[in-house]
Scaffold this active site. Structure first.
Site, mmCIF file in Angstrom:
data_model
loop_
_atom_site.group_PDB
_atom_site.id
_atom_site.type_symbol
_atom_site.label_atom_id
_atom_site.label_comp_id
_atom_site.label_asym_id
_atom_site.label_seq_id
_atom_site.Cartn_x
_atom_site.Cartn_y
_atom_site.Cartn_z
ATOM 1 N N LEU A 1 0.865 -1.195 0.000
ATOM 2 C CA LEU A 1 0.000 0.000 0.000
ATOM 3 C C LEU A 1 0.893 1.233 0.000
ATOM 4 C CD1 LEU A 1 -2.901 0.830 2.456
ATOM 5 C CD2 LEU A 1 -0.745 2.075 2.667
ATOM 6 N N ASN A 2 0.505 2.267 -0.764
ATOM 7 C CA ASN A 2 1.102 3.585 -0.493
ATOM 8 C C ASN A 2 0.028 4.659 -0.377
ATOM 9 O OD1 ASN A 2 1.783 2.851 -3.447
ATOM 10 N ND2 ASN A 2 2.300 4.992 -3.550
ATOM 11 N N ASP A 3 0.067 5.707 -1.142
ATOM 12 C CA ASP A 3 -0.735 6.902 -0.847
ATOM 13 C C ASP A 3 -2.244 6.661 -0.650
ATOM 14 O OD1 ASP A 3 1.677 7.542 -1.982
ATOM 15 O OD2 ASP A 3 0.851 8.781 -3.569
ATOM 16 N N GLN B 1 -3.384 3.583 -2.982
ATOM 17 C CA GLN B 1 -2.468 2.978 -3.950
ATOM 18 C C GLN B 1 -2.177 1.557 -3.491
ATOM 19 O OE1 GLN B 1 -0.481 4.548 -6.926
ATOM 20 N NE2 GLN B 1 -2.638 5.057 -6.768
ATOM 21 N N TYR C 1 -2.294 5.728 -10.925
ATOM 22 C CA TYR C 1 -1.561 6.441 -9.880
ATOM 23 C C TYR C 1 -2.489 7.312 -9.032
ATOM 24 C CZ TYR C 1 3.305 5.125 -10.846
ATOM 25 O OH TYR C 1 4.487 4.460 -10.941
ATOM 26 N N SER C 2 -1.897 8.073 -8.134
ATOM 27 C CA SER C 2 -2.668 8.775 -7.111
ATOM 28 C C SER C 2 -3.608 9.837 -7.668
ATOM 29 C CB SER C 2 -1.723 9.428 -6.110
ATOM 30 O OG SER C 2 -1.237 8.445 -5.249
ATOM 31 N N ARG D 1 1.635 14.714 -11.972
ATOM 32 C CA ARG D 1 0.664 13.731 -11.454
ATOM 33 C C ARG D 1 -0.063 14.171 -10.191
ATOM 34 N NH1 ARG D 1 5.643 11.088 -11.295
ATOM 35 N NH2 ARG D 1 6.707 11.215 -9.294
ATOM 36 N N ASP D 2 -0.957 13.302 -9.785
ATOM 37 C CA ASP D 2 -1.661 13.385 -8.499
ATOM 38 C C ASP D 2 -2.683 14.528 -8.446
ATOM 39 O OD1 ASP D 2 0.193 11.396 -8.008
ATOM 40 O OD2 ASP D 2 1.533 12.683 -6.841
ATOM 41 N N GLU E 1 5.278 16.050 -5.251
ATOM 42 C CA GLU E 1 4.209 15.066 -5.443
ATOM 43 C C GLU E 1 3.004 15.457 -4.592
ATOM 44 O OE1 GLU E 1 6.338 11.297 -4.519
ATOM 45 O OE2 GLU E 1 6.265 10.956 -6.680
#
Ligand code: FRU
Length: 489
Positions: free
Chosen positions: A37-39, A55, A98-99, A166-167, A227
């Site tokens: 897991l990330n963001d 994520q 992605y995020s 991104r994001d 980010e």
């Protein structure tokens, strides 16, 4: 490319075979069912239900790319795991969904994310070999998503930007919508390519057609990439939160490999034309070892809540994650309520967590107290007449976590195996220590000092039988914590 059905089958099988297991799994924090897991992504409250997307790389170790996993809750203590929400199933997101973020409008949830493409070949993946598109889906019930729609592609970005864009995060002002995107801008100093981080801002009247409105930059270069940008109004100002990479470390600031923090938009945003704006100041959200990519949202009751990934990318050289062996990696922090006090955004665990408190115990000064559980909530007050110290031991000789404060100097330090390589983080407090709240949950500690003016978040990996806590220069009490109720889908 695999279809949605194929991904779903594969991931379900992995979750059922190897998921939800491990001695270091927590009781009141969100973790991946299996894998990585990330963001946190797509945070919102919609029709009374909180949505936490994240994520997710359930097939960690393969090159499947990132998915969005999905948890929901009505009360922030009982949770449903809803499975995968977004899959890499289009050319534009074939190497990862992605995020991104959520926006609620007219009874509809709008999700925005970055489609990541990494071409195979000999590329630098900064200027060449990478594509970042901004895409989205909508949902009427928060579970079933529409077809994906592409909003922005490489042709829509200013030429001085690299492919790192991104994001998406949405901000609304006077009925118009703004999409903040984290970016890496080409930038040279004395003939040396350094690049600099910045935020691109796109504008829309309908959340569908987006056109470039401007940028947010720091006055001086502050790292090469930003980010996970976030814009929101609080305390009469516009907060600009982001996670910069490439900021040089200092003794008491910027001690992790990457940071995350906030400043304020230089002038209040009046709605008419964005242009280039600057962010003033940068204060780290969290001074611990494990905190990155926070995202905020406003609850239906008006609260501003913040959630972060309790880790930092590329920190493996400095410290380890023993849960890799258990088949899962990383967790989120608890949801934090954010309030502005004297120009500081103070963080406090969401009030709902107090409903998990069970048996109370006291923590007298200078007494080593055996904790009744590996999941506790602790409140300490400092006596104010000398150094303050809390020591947490896991029963393995020489192994401990210590929080110390004297004057305005604070220090979190590990010895022995408890920190899995984590050593020390320092912080300068805004005033002498008065109160400390510690959320300890199996393999994470979140330490809130002085009403959340300063926070240290860290993972920890006890090996002995039970934990002991001892306080000097203060005393307090604690509660055993019940766990989240989790429906595993
Ligand atoms: C931050 C980040 C984001 C990106 C995502 C990919 O941790 O690098 O910028 O969208 O993770 O998983």
């Amino acid at each position: 490319m695999k279809t949605r059905e194929e991904w779903e089958r594969e991931v379900k099988a992995a979750e059922q075979a190897r998921g939800w297991q491990g001695r270091y799994r927590m009781k009141y924090h969100l973790m991946p069912p299996v894998g990585w897991l990330n963001d946190p992504n797509g945070l919102c409250q919609f029709q009374g239900v909180y949505h936490v997307f994240f994520q997710y790389d359930p097939l960690y170790g393969t090159d499947s790319g990132k998915f969005w996993g999905h948890y929901t809750s009505k009360d922030l203590v009982s949770w449903n795991y809803e499975g995968l929400a977004l899959f890499p199933d289009r050319q534009e997101d074939r190497n990862g969904v992605y995020s991104g973020s959520a926006w609620i409008r007219d009874g509809e949830m709008h999700l925005f994310y970055t489609g990541n493409v990494k071409r195979k070949g000999d590329y630098d993946y900064i200027d060449r070999g990478r594509e970042s598109c901004q895409l989205g889906v909508t949902s009427r019930n928060g579970l079933r998503m529409s077809e994906k729609q592409k909003f922005l592609g490489m042709e829509d970005y200013p030429p001085e930007y690299t492919a790192h864009i991104r994001d998406p995060k949405i901000y609304e002002k006077d009925g118009r919508f703004y999409m903040a995107l984290g970016g890496r801008k080409r930038w040279e100093q004395e003939g040396t390519r350094l690049d600099r981080g910045a935020i691109l801002v796109y504008e829309s009247a309908d959340l569908e057609t987006w056109k470039l409105a401007g940028e947010i930059e720091s006055r001086e270069r502050f790292g090469y990439m930003w980010e996970c940008p976030d814009l929101f109004d609080l305390g009469g100002r516009t907060v600009v939160s982001f996670s910069p990479q490439g900021v040089p470390g200092e003794a008491r600031r910027f001690q992790n490999v990457y940071q995350s923090g906030y400043g304020f938009l230089s002038a209040p945003f009046e709605g008419r034309g964005w242009g280039t704006r600057t962010v003033d100041g940068f204060r780290e959200w969290d001074m611990g070892f494990d905190f990155y990519a926070p995202q905020s949202f406003q609850g239906e009751d008006g609260r501003r809540l913040l959630l972060a990934w309790a880790s930092v990318p590329d920190s493996e050289k400095e410290y380890g994650n023993p849960t890799v062996e258990e088949g899962w990696i990383h967790c989120l922090t608890v949801l934090r309520e954010i309030r502005e006090r004297n120009g500081i955004l103070c963080q406090e665990p969401a009030g709902e967590l107090k409903t998990l408190r069970k048996g109370e115990f006291s923590l007298p000064e200078k007494e080593a107290v055996k904790l009744p559980s590996d999941a506790v909530d602790i409140e300490l007050s400092a006596a104010g007449n000398g150094p303050f110290r809390v020591m947490l031991e896991d029963g393995v000789s020489g192994s401990a976590m210590v929080l110390e404060a004297e004057g305005t100097q604070a220090r979190l330090a590990f010895s022995g195996s408890l920190g899995a390589g984590r050593k020390e983080r320092l912080a300068v407090l805004d005033r002498e220590i008065e109160d400390v709240r510690i959320l300890l949950d199996v393999s994470i500690a979140e330490i809130y000092i002085n009403g959340g003016e300063t926070v240290f978040t860290t993972r920890l990996y006890p090996q002995g039988e039970g934990m002991t806590l001892r306080t000097e220069g203060g005393e307090g009490r604690g509660w055993e914590m019940g766990g989240f109720q989790m429906r595993k889908g």
